[in-house]
Design an enzyme around this catalytic site. Structure first.
Site, mmCIF file in Angstrom:
data_model
loop_
_atom_site.group_PDB
_atom_site.id
_atom_site.type_symbol
_atom_site.label_atom_id
_atom_site.label_comp_id
_atom_site.label_asym_id
_atom_site.label_seq_id
_atom_site.Cartn_x
_atom_site.Cartn_y
_atom_site.Cartn_z
ATOM 1 N N HIS A 79 9.642 -1.849 -38.338
ATOM 2 C CA HIS A 79 10.644 -2.622 -37.742
ATOM 3 C C HIS A 79 11.659 -1.581 -36.556
ATOM 4 O O HIS A 79 11.771 -2.197 -35.580
ATOM 5 C CB HIS A 79 11.671 -2.627 -38.858
ATOM 6 N N GLU A 80 11.536 -0.333 -36.897
ATOM 7 C CA GLU A 80 12.150 0.697 -35.887
ATOM 8 C C GLU A 80 11.423 0.503 -34.586
ATOM 9 O O GLU A 80 12.011 0.877 -33.634
ATOM 10 C CB GLU A 80 12.418 1.983 -36.520
ATOM 11 N N HIS B 230 12.235 -1.735 -32.174
ATOM 12 C CA HIS B 230 13.451 -1.623 -31.349
ATOM 13 C C HIS B 230 12.880 -0.436 -29.995
ATOM 14 O O HIS B 230 13.418 -0.534 -29.148
ATOM 15 C CB HIS B 230 14.278 -0.988 -32.111
ATOM 16 N N HIS C 121 16.942 -7.908 -32.848
ATOM 17 C CA HIS C 121 16.720 -8.447 -34.167
ATOM 18 C C HIS C 121 16.215 -10.150 -34.076
ATOM 19 O O HIS C 121 16.580 -10.765 -32.936
ATOM 20 C CB HIS C 121 18.137 -8.367 -34.976
HETATM 21 C C1 LIG Z 1 18.678 -2.085 -47.532
HETATM 22 N N1 LIG Z 1 19.557 -1.876 -46.035
HETATM 23 C C2 LIG Z 1 19.572 -2.751 -45.283
HETATM 24 O O1 LIG Z 1 18.786 -3.696 -45.381
HETATM 25 C C3 LIG Z 1 20.304 -2.569 -44.022
HETATM 26 N N2 LIG Z 1 19.602 -2.608 -42.961
HETATM 27 C C4 LIG Z 1 18.702 -1.642 -42.318
HETATM 28 O O2 LIG Z 1 19.085 -0.302 -42.598
HETATM 29 C C5 LIG Z 1 18.196 -1.969 -40.891
HETATM 30 C C6 LIG Z 1 16.664 -1.429 -41.020
HETATM 31 C C7 LIG Z 1 15.768 -2.583 -42.034
HETATM 32 C C8 LIG Z 1 15.893 -3.530 -41.683
HETATM 33 C C9 LIG Z 1 14.398 -1.912 -42.065
HETATM 34 C C10 LIG Z 1 19.042 -1.235 -39.816
HETATM 35 N N3 LIG Z 1 18.257 -1.487 -38.574
HETATM 36 O O3 LIG Z 1 18.326 -2.769 -38.079
HETATM 37 C C11 LIG Z 1 17.462 -0.683 -37.988
HETATM 38 O O4 LIG Z 1 17.000 -0.883 -36.859
HETATM 39 C C12 LIG Z 1 21.618 -3.224 -43.969
HETATM 40 C C13 LIG Z 1 21.200 -4.679 -43.933
HETATM 41 C C14 LIG Z 1 22.365 -2.922 -45.318
HETATM 42 C C15 LIG Z 1 22.297 -2.764 -42.642
HETATM 43 ZN ZN LIG Z 2 16.856 -3.218 -36.593
#
Ligand SMILES: CNC(=O)[C@@H](NC(=O)[C@H](CC(C)C)CN(O)C=O)C(C)(C)C
Ligand SMILES: [Zn+2]
Ligand SMILES: [Ca+2]
Ligand SMILES: [Zn+2]
Length: 162
Positions: free
Chosen positions: A120-121, A124, A130
């Protein structure tokens, strides 16, 4: 489905370098190396990009594990919550991917799967944003059931060679 965005490659070159800085203590270094490599190969297969590991600090994509305040404007938040973040293509911090080391990183279905989060990262890192499609690799919420071709293959073949 990465086909929804035809701007996979916003770097102005096809060979992208990456380096791994601080590691997590959750997994052996060799496991982190192969999971990162596998996550990058997902994008290599979906684009004309090639990823080459570099041992210098000057790589396009700098991968590192960090906690709370770690030198950019986006401090991590301890266990759970935000798992990782990455910056779009560009100089310096551009392309870099940081993983919250207060999470439990795994190669399997426990904790948070490093391969899935890294894939996923790196989306980006290549300029993807997204997707609102819950099946998409670029969906903003972690789902351990995102079966990528490679994961699907392993899980499908698993029962056969039990
Ligand atoms: C379990 N926690 C979550 O699902 C959190 N989501 C993330 O940490 C995203 C990464 C995941 C999709 C691998 C952050 N992001 O978009 C990085 O590019 C929250 C939804 C809580 C923000
Ligand atoms: Zn993301
Ligand atoms: Ca966190
Ligand atoms: Zn960061």
């Amino acid at each position: 489905d990465y086909s929804h965005n035809n701007r996979v490659n916003r770097w102005n070159k096809n060979v992208i370098t990456y380096s791994i800085g601080r590691y997590t203590s959750d997994l052996p270094h060799s496991t982190v190396d192969s999971l990162i490599e596998s996550a990058l190969s997902v994008w290599a297969r979906a684009s004309t990009l090639t990823f080459v590991r570099s041992r210098t600090q000057r790589a396009d994509i700098m991968v590192e594990f960090a906690t709370f305040e770690h030198g950019d404007a986006y401090p991590f938040d301890g266990a759970k919550g935000t798992l990782a973040h990455a910056f779009g293509p560009g100089e310096g911090i551009g392309g870099d991917a940081h993983f919250d080391d207060d999470e439990t990183w795994t190669a399997g279905s426990k904790g948070f799967n490093l391969y899935l989060v890294a894939a996923h990262e790196f989306g980006h890192s290549l300029g993807l944003r997204h997707s609102q499609n819950p099946e998409s690799l670029m969906y903003p919420t972690y789902k351990s059931t995102i079966l990528l071709p490679q994961t699907w293959l392993e899980s499908t073949l698993q029962p056969l060679n039990k």
